[in-house]
Design a protein around this motif. Sequence first.
Motif, PDB file in Angstrom:
ATOM      1  N   ALA A  29       0.835  -1.206   0.000  1.00 34.03           N
ATOM      2  CA  ALA A  29       0.000   0.000   0.000  1.00 34.03           C
ATOM      3  C   ALA A  29       0.867   1.253   0.000  1.00 34.03           C
ATOM      4  N   ASP A  30       1.986   1.211   0.744  1.00 32.71           N
ATOM      5  CA  ASP A  30       2.898   2.361   0.780  1.00 32.71           C
ATOM      6  C   ASP A  30       3.516   2.615  -0.588  1.00 32.71           C
ATOM      7  N   ALA A  31       3.867   1.540  -1.282  1.00 30.20           N
ATOM      8  CA  ALA A  31       4.442   1.704  -2.626  1.00 30.20           C
ATOM      9  C   ALA A  31       3.436   2.360  -3.557  1.00 30.20           C
ATOM     10  N   ALA A  32       2.160   1.966  -3.435  1.00 30.98           N
ATOM     11  CA  ALA A  32       1.109   2.590  -4.244  1.00 30.98           C
ATOM     12  C   ALA A  32       0.934   4.048  -3.861  1.00 30.98           C
ATOM     13  N   LEU A  33       1.046   4.357  -2.574  1.00 33.29           N
ATOM     14  CA  LEU A  33       0.924   5.742  -2.115  1.00 33.29           C
ATOM     15  C   LEU A  33       2.002   6.622  -2.732  1.00 33.29           C
ATOM     16  N   TYR A  34       3.232   6.141  -2.722  1.00 30.76           N
ATOM     17  CA  TYR A  34       4.310   6.951  -3.290  1.00 30.76           C
ATOM     18  C   TYR A  34       4.239   7.016  -4.812  1.00 30.76           C
ATOM     19  N   GLN A  35       3.621   6.023  -5.397  1.00 31.11           N
ATOM     20  CA  GLN A  35       3.368   6.111  -6.840  1.00 31.11           C
ATOM     21  C   GLN A  35       2.383   7.249  -7.119  1.00 31.11           C
ATOM     22  N   ALA A  36       1.351   7.379  -6.281  1.00 30.38           N
ATOM     23  CA  ALA A  36       0.394   8.479  -6.437  1.00 30.38           C
ATOM     24  C   ALA A  36       1.090   9.818  -6.259  1.00 30.38           C
ATOM     25  N   LYS A  37       2.042   9.902  -5.356  1.00 26.31           N
ATOM     26  CA  LYS A  37       2.778  11.157  -5.144  1.00 26.31           C
ATOM     27  C   LYS A  37       3.661  11.478  -6.359  1.00 26.31           C
ATOM     28  N   ARG A  38       4.306  10.453  -6.904  1.00 24.18           N
ATOM     29  CA  ARG A  38       5.163  10.685  -8.069  1.00 24.18           C
ATOM     30  C   ARG A  38       4.366  11.132  -9.290  1.00 24.18           C
ATOM     31  N   HIS A  39       3.099  10.762  -9.333  1.00 25.35           N
ATOM     32  CA  HIS A  39       2.239  11.133 -10.463  1.00 25.35           C
ATOM     33  C   HIS A  39       1.530  12.456 -10.254  1.00 25.35           C
ATOM     34  N   GLY A  40       2.039  13.263  -9.332  1.00 16.75           N
ATOM     35  CA  GLY A  40       1.516  14.612  -9.182  1.00 16.75           C
ATOM     36  C   GLY A  40       0.721  14.869  -7.918  1.00 16.75           C
ATOM     37  N   ARG A  41       0.575  13.868  -7.041  1.00 15.22           N
ATOM     38  CA  ARG A  41      -0.157  13.997  -5.774  1.00 15.22           C
ATOM     39  C   ARG A  41      -1.654  14.216  -6.007  1.00 15.22           C
ATOM     40  N   ASN A  42      -2.401  14.257  -4.903  1.00 11.85           N
ATOM     41  CA  ASN A  42      -3.859  14.432  -4.947  1.00 11.85           C
ATOM     42  C   ASN A  42      -4.490  13.392  -5.878  1.00 11.85           C
ATOM     43  N   GLY A  43      -4.002  12.140  -5.733  1.00  6.70           N
ATOM     44  CA  GLY A  43      -4.520  11.069  -6.588  1.00  6.70           C
ATOM     45  C   GLY A  43      -4.531   9.746  -5.846  1.00  6.70           C
ATOM     46  N   ILE A  44      -4.930   8.692  -6.575  1.00 10.68           N
ATOM     47  CA  ILE A  44      -5.042   7.357  -6.000  1.00 10.68           C
ATOM     48  C   ILE A  44      -4.304   6.376  -6.897  1.00 10.68           C
ATOM     49  N   ALA A  45      -3.546   5.474  -6.300  1.00 11.63           N
ATOM     50  CA  ALA A  45      -2.832   4.433  -7.045  1.00 11.63           C
ATOM     51  C   ALA A  45      -3.065   3.100  -6.384  1.00 11.63           C
ATOM     52  N   LEU A  46      -3.028   2.038  -7.187  1.00 12.12           N
ATOM     53  CA  LEU A  46      -3.244   0.689  -6.690  1.00 12.12           C
ATOM     54  C   LEU A  46      -1.919  -0.044  -6.597  1.00 12.12           C
ATOM     55  N   GLY A  47      -1.817  -0.964  -5.609  1.00 18.76           N
ATOM     56  CA  GLY A  47      -0.596  -1.719  -5.411  1.00 18.76           C
ATOM     57  C   GLY A  47      -0.367  -2.701  -6.529  1.00 18.76           C
TER      58      GLY A  47
END
Length: 345
Positions: free
Chosen positions: A323-341
């Motif tokens: 879940a943390d890896a998905a969270l940082y993926q969302a941050k790398r994609h510009g923040r204020n978003g959602i990413a899946l593991g």
Amino acid sequence: MGTAKHPLRQRIYPLRVLGMGLGGIAVATVLWEHGASRAEWAFAVFVTLVWPHAAFVLAGRSADPYRAEIRNLLGDSALVGALVPLMHFDLLPSLLLCLLTMQDKVACGVKGLWARSLPGMAIAGLASAAATGLQFDPHSSMAVILACIPVMVLHSLSVSVASYRLIRKVSHQNEQLEELRRIDALTGLYGRGHWQEQAEAALGRFHAGSAPTSLVMLDIDHFKDINDRWGHSVGDEVIRAVARVVRANVRATDCAGRYGGDEFAIIMPGQDCTAARAVAERIRTQAQEARVQGMPHLQFTCSIGIASMDTAHLRVRDWVDAADAALYQAKRHGRNGIALGAHTP
């Protein structure tokens, strides 16, 4: 001077009044049978009727009510010890009064007080025997036996009730301590320790063959900049605002906790990634619209990562890392978003 309140003093007073007063019935019966002197009657009246109230006042007027009440409890034992020779060592009332005064020492909760009271009881008993003349008549008449019944029954019941109330109070305090351990004070969400326990339980249920479970990790974007620019008190208000949004969107069966700092974690039993993403989207949108009181211009957003539990997750740490890896993926994609593991279907 007013009388100070202290829990020990307040708790012992009714027990002392009841025990000494009812014990006085047995003492009076024995003294009557033995034709006691006026001095012996006066001493018995003082011990059974006057002393309980005098002890209460003395402790209340002391600069240290607790220590004064300890002295009073030791005095109880000495006075009871002095009564025994006055009753010619009548077996039942002598044994009963000594046992009850020991019971009071144990019930008060002061460690070792009963043992500390024994020397004073023995010394007072010897002094009383020397003053009145050693007369030994342990036989208890039927009248004395009947006179002992009230103190034996009612005092024991009162001690039991007092002990029950104390146990209930301690249990309530323990429940409050457990609640403090479970709940994060700043957010009102679960604390890290309790959340970890729930995650372990969820992992066990999943591997036992239960329904899917998703983990949502949420982090406030640029939170360090908020603290640096507006101060930590404003940062705390932002955390509270996001926590309110989280609470408003989770179910009673979900476990939402403050994972650490400005990071939140939500365990969603029975929710696949689609359902978890729908909840996460509501949280993200509402967090973007949330405001801190008195600072309508301050805007903040969240990044969210989701990981559905997978057979590859053998430990809670594996699940959190996904879940943390998905969270940082969302941050790398510009923040204020959602990413899946990576393992999330």
